[in-house]
Design a protein around this motif. Structure first.
Motif, PDB file in Angstrom:
ATOM      1  N   ILE A 187       0.761  -0.978   0.161  1.00 34.26           N
ATOM      2  CA  ILE A 187      -0.238  -0.133   0.077  1.00 34.26           C
ATOM      3  C   ILE A 187       0.483   1.300  -0.425  1.00 34.26           C
ATOM      4  O   ILE A 187       0.888   2.392  -0.627  1.00 34.26           O
ATOM      5  CB  ILE A 187      -1.291  -0.063   1.270  1.00 34.26           C
ATOM      6  CG1 ILE A 187      -2.165  -1.287   0.940  1.00 34.26           C
ATOM      7  CG2 ILE A 187      -1.498   1.178   1.103  1.00 34.26           C
ATOM      8  CD1 ILE A 187      -2.453  -1.412   2.618  1.00 34.26           C
ATOM      9  N   GLY A 188       1.816   1.235   1.240  1.00 35.51           N
ATOM     10  CA  GLY A 188       2.928   2.328   0.872  1.00 35.51           C
ATOM     11  C   GLY A 188       3.861   2.911  -0.507  1.00 35.51           C
ATOM     12  O   GLY A 188       3.547   3.579  -0.675  1.00 35.51           O
ATOM     13  N   ARG A 189       3.545   1.644  -0.951  1.00 37.88           N
ATOM     14  CA  ARG A 189       4.617   2.109  -2.544  1.00 37.88           C
ATOM     15  C   ARG A 189       4.312   2.849  -3.150  1.00 37.88           C
ATOM     16  O   ARG A 189       4.308   3.786  -3.896  1.00 37.88           O
ATOM     17  CB  ARG A 189       5.522   0.696  -3.269  1.00 37.88           C
ATOM     18  CG  ARG A 189       4.690   0.138  -3.608  1.00 37.88           C
ATOM     19  CD  ARG A 189       5.446  -0.768  -4.424  1.00 37.88           C
ATOM     20  NE  ARG A 189       4.134  -2.459  -4.419  1.00 37.88           N
ATOM     21  CZ  ARG A 189       5.116  -3.636  -4.493  1.00 37.88           C
ATOM     22  NH1 ARG A 189       5.420  -3.657  -4.359  1.00 37.88           N
ATOM     23  NH2 ARG A 189       3.984  -4.659  -4.785  1.00 37.88           N
ATOM     24  N   ILE A 190       2.586   2.231  -3.201  1.00 39.25           N
ATOM     25  CA  ILE A 190       1.425   3.101  -4.306  1.00 39.25           C
ATOM     26  C   ILE A 190       1.111   4.596  -3.495  1.00 39.25           C
ATOM     27  O   ILE A 190       0.453   5.192  -4.724  1.00 39.25           O
ATOM     28  CB  ILE A 190      -0.288   2.517  -4.409  1.00 39.25           C
ATOM     29  CG1 ILE A 190       0.518   0.484  -5.049  1.00 39.25           C
ATOM     30  CG2 ILE A 190      -1.019   2.999  -4.973  1.00 39.25           C
ATOM     31  CD1 ILE A 190       0.659   0.962  -6.050  1.00 39.25           C
ATOM     32  N   LEU A 191       0.819   4.713  -2.129  1.00 41.06           N
ATOM     33  CA  LEU A 191       0.500   6.076  -2.227  1.00 41.06           C
ATOM     34  C   LEU A 191       1.523   6.979  -2.897  1.00 41.06           C
ATOM     35  O   LEU A 191       2.138   8.276  -2.143  1.00 41.06           O
ATOM     36  CB  LEU A 191       0.428   5.947  -0.039  1.00 41.06           C
ATOM     37  CG  LEU A 191      -0.816   5.133   0.238  1.00 41.06           C
ATOM     38  CD1 LEU A 191      -0.184   4.533   1.913  1.00 41.06           C
ATOM     39  CD2 LEU A 191      -1.250   5.469  -0.021  1.00 41.06           C
ATOM     40  N   ARG A 192       2.988   6.459  -2.885  1.00 40.21           N
ATOM     41  CA  ARG A 192       4.413   7.414  -2.492  1.00 40.21           C
ATOM     42  C   ARG A 192       4.107   7.825  -4.484  1.00 40.21           C
ATOM     43  O   ARG A 192       4.550   9.188  -4.769  1.00 40.21           O
ATOM     44  CB  ARG A 192       5.523   6.637  -3.090  1.00 40.21           C
ATOM     45  CG  ARG A 192       6.716   7.067  -2.184  1.00 40.21           C
ATOM     46  CD  ARG A 192       7.698   6.436  -2.532  1.00 40.21           C
ATOM     47  NE  ARG A 192       8.406   7.206  -3.595  1.00 40.21           N
ATOM     48  CZ  ARG A 192       8.277   7.205  -4.913  1.00 40.21           C
ATOM     49  NH1 ARG A 192       7.745   5.655  -5.149  1.00 40.21           N
ATOM     50  NH2 ARG A 192       9.819   7.707  -6.027  1.00 40.21           N
ATOM     51  N   THR A 193       3.763   7.076  -4.887  1.00 43.25           N
ATOM     52  CA  THR A 193       3.016   7.733  -6.308  1.00 43.25           C
ATOM     53  C   THR A 193       2.537   9.097  -6.357  1.00 43.25           C
ATOM     54  O   THR A 193       2.216   9.309  -7.820  1.00 43.25           O
ATOM     55  CB  THR A 193       2.940   6.289  -7.688  1.00 43.25           C
ATOM     56  OG1 THR A 193       1.477   6.374  -7.621  1.00 43.25           O
ATOM     57  CG2 THR A 193       3.869   4.951  -7.186  1.00 43.25           C
TER      58      THR A 193
END
Lengths: 246, 295
Positions: free
Chosen positions: A157-163
């Motif tokens: 989830i975190g890596r998508i929120l970065r985008t």
């Protein structure tokens, strides 16, 4: 609520951020989606509920362009995406967290986190992600797949929120997780919703879904067969049990 | 000690140097093969022909355009790498959804065509290419004579191999490539252009083969069969290192070159087959290769 307050990330909530019309999809020769229809307005959390094999995950893959043999219409943020490859859909701001979490074993936690490029401004900073998921910060140099299931879900989830993606597709984010982690994921989704993210959630656990969603679409045999507002869930609980075979 | 074994230090170190030079070529070629196999899942049988093309382009740049070795060093890999991109776009990209065997047959056929065309035009007697004047001569190290050009080959190979390893294992670009190797579908769903990565990776792997060809041009017989003779050994190196393993390709390439050199000292009759014997043993004991991961 005032009209101005209903503006989420510069988009009018009256216009759906995602509108899916008569979406059909195939795995090879096997016709699995038979005309999915639903819509999501900015800032909403909606769930796709249904039994195993109903077509929920396939719908997510079709939205994301991973299922390439598809037809119908998927309008996202004003763009028709049905003919676009997955990478172009991602660049429009659709972020995908797959069912199996999709953590890369050949990458460290930090590399997994930094892998998806920023597609829009407004993505969370690393500090904000670490505030949401403190466990990740302590494991940055570990191999991605060495994390526990819950930590892997947080990383996914975190890596998508970065985008900077403004529509999140979360496929069974609670699957196989301990109750305490499920609670943490639920709290995260509620917080993301409060911050204006739009979320499509695939869930089999409708108790969890009811705690975070505005609306539920029931999928069966590749079609949406019913729509239940979360406020009406209690009144429809027997019907939902029947749909889900609970 | 050497005298006890009946071997002079000059003979031993001379053969080790020769082994290290062969190992430099094994490492560069198997590295290219490993990168291509890792991302494309294609066993690139054209690799030997592309190595040979690197050497031929080096010769052609001098013969037709008067461009020296130092021009060929960057230009030949670029030209042959670009031809690789055309091959990937025109042919190989059509086979990704099929079994490995189809890619192997296609690239084998392409290799035969390339070799055949050059054989028809240039024959097989070999073309002359001199060592650049700046690298002629050598150093007397006391225990052995080290030709400058041989030292240059080893230096370039070490820099290129470990530079490539560094980029793949330690940089953001490398993380993209590793992700695309592991799960291209999801990598694409994150907005990364996997088809472009695949094309450029093939081009880079081919350029590595061509660079090895440039290095080989002044010291090996420059003929259309030079790649075909080498590529079988290189495939054995790749199998021993582990298909698709970057570090495996490099370490095994240099290591097997040295083993071959040592065998030439102690049991010359076995030097031509020692790598294949090691391959057979590795396949029996560790089928995924010394550095490979089992599926």
């Amino acid at each position: 609520m005032a009209e101005a307050a209903l503006k989420v990330q510069g988009t009018d909530v009256a216009t759906p951020l995602l509108k899916v019309s008569n979406l059909e999809g195939w795995y090879g020769e096997s016709h699995v989606l038979h005309g999915i229809d639903f819509e999501v307005r900015p800032g909403e959390v909606v769930t796709l509920l249904g039994r195993n094999g109903a077509g929920k995950t396939t719908t997510m893959k079709a939205l994301m362009g991973i299922l390439t043999k598809r037809k119908g219409s998927v309008v996202f943020d004003g763009h028709e995406t049905i003919g676009l490859p997955a990478r172009a859909i991602a660049k429009l701001g659709m972020g995908y967290v797959p069912e199996e979490r999709g953590i890369f074993s050949s990458l460290s936690v930090e590399e997994n986190l930094m892998l998806p490029p920023r597609v829009k401004p407004g993505g969370l900073s690393l500090d904000q992600i670490f505030e949401l998921f403190p466990n990740i910060k302590e494991r940055l140099s570990s191999q991605g797949t060495k994390l526990s299931g819950g930590e892997q879900q947080m990383l996914a989830i975190g890596r998508i929120l970065r985008t900077g993606a403004n529509l999140l597709l979360l496929d069974e984010p609670t699957e196989g997780l301990a109750p305490v982690i499920v609670q943490q994921i639920g709290a995260t989704i509620a917080r993301l919703k409060a911050e204006g993210f739009t979320i499509v959630l695939v869930e089999q656990n409708f108790h969890f879904a009811s705690s975070v969603a505005d609306r539920h679409y029931v999928v069966e045999q590749g079609k949406v067969i019913d729509t239940i507002q979360n406020a009406e869930l209690e009144a429809n609980i027997d019907k939902l049990h029947a749909y889900l075979g609970v | 000690m050497f005298e006890l074994l009946g071997i002079t230090p000059q003979a031993l170190f001379g053969q080790l140097l020769l082994g290290l030079i062969n190992g430099s070529f094994y490492a560069m070629l198997s590295l290219g093969l490993a990168i291509i196999f890792g991302l494309l899942n294609i066993i690139n049988f054209t690799h030997g022909a592309q190595y040979m093309l690197g050497a031929f382009v080096t010769w052609a740049l001098l013969h037709y355009f008067g461009l020296s070795y130092w021009w060929a060093l960057p230009l030949a890999p670029l030209i042959v790498g670009a031809s690789g991109i055309v091959i990937e776009k025109l042919f190989i990209s059509r086979l990704y959804h099929l079994d490995h065997l189809y890619g192997l047959l296609l690239t084998f056929g392409l290799a035969l065509i390339i070799q055949g065309v050059l054989r028809n035009n240039f024959g097989i007697s070999g073309l002359p290419y001199s060592i650049p004047p700046q690298l002629s001569g050598g150093q007397n190290l006391g225990f052995m004579f080290l030709p400058n050009y041989r030292a240059w080959i080893i230096l370039v190979s070490v820099i290129v191999c470990f530079g490539t390893w560094f980029v793949i294992e330690k940089t953001r670009l490398g993380a993209y490539l590793r992700a695309a190797t592991e799960n291209p579908t999801l990598t694409g769903a994150f907005g990364l252009n996997v088809p472009l990565m695949i094309t450029l990776t093939y081009g880079f792997g081919v350029a590595l083969a061509a660079l090895a060809g440039v290095l080989a041009a002044p010291i090996y017989s420059l003929n259309p069969n030079m790649g075909a003779e080498l590529i079988i050994v290189v495939f054995a190196v790749v199998v021993i290192g582990g298909m698709g393993s970057i570090l495996g390709a490099i370490v095994t390439g240099f290591g097997l070159g040295l083993v071959e050199g040592l065998t030439r000292v102690f049991y010359p009759e076995g030097s031509a087959v020692v790598i294949f014997v090691i391959m057979a043993i590795v396949l029996l004991i560790k089928p995924a290769g010394l550095f490979g991961r089992t599926a």
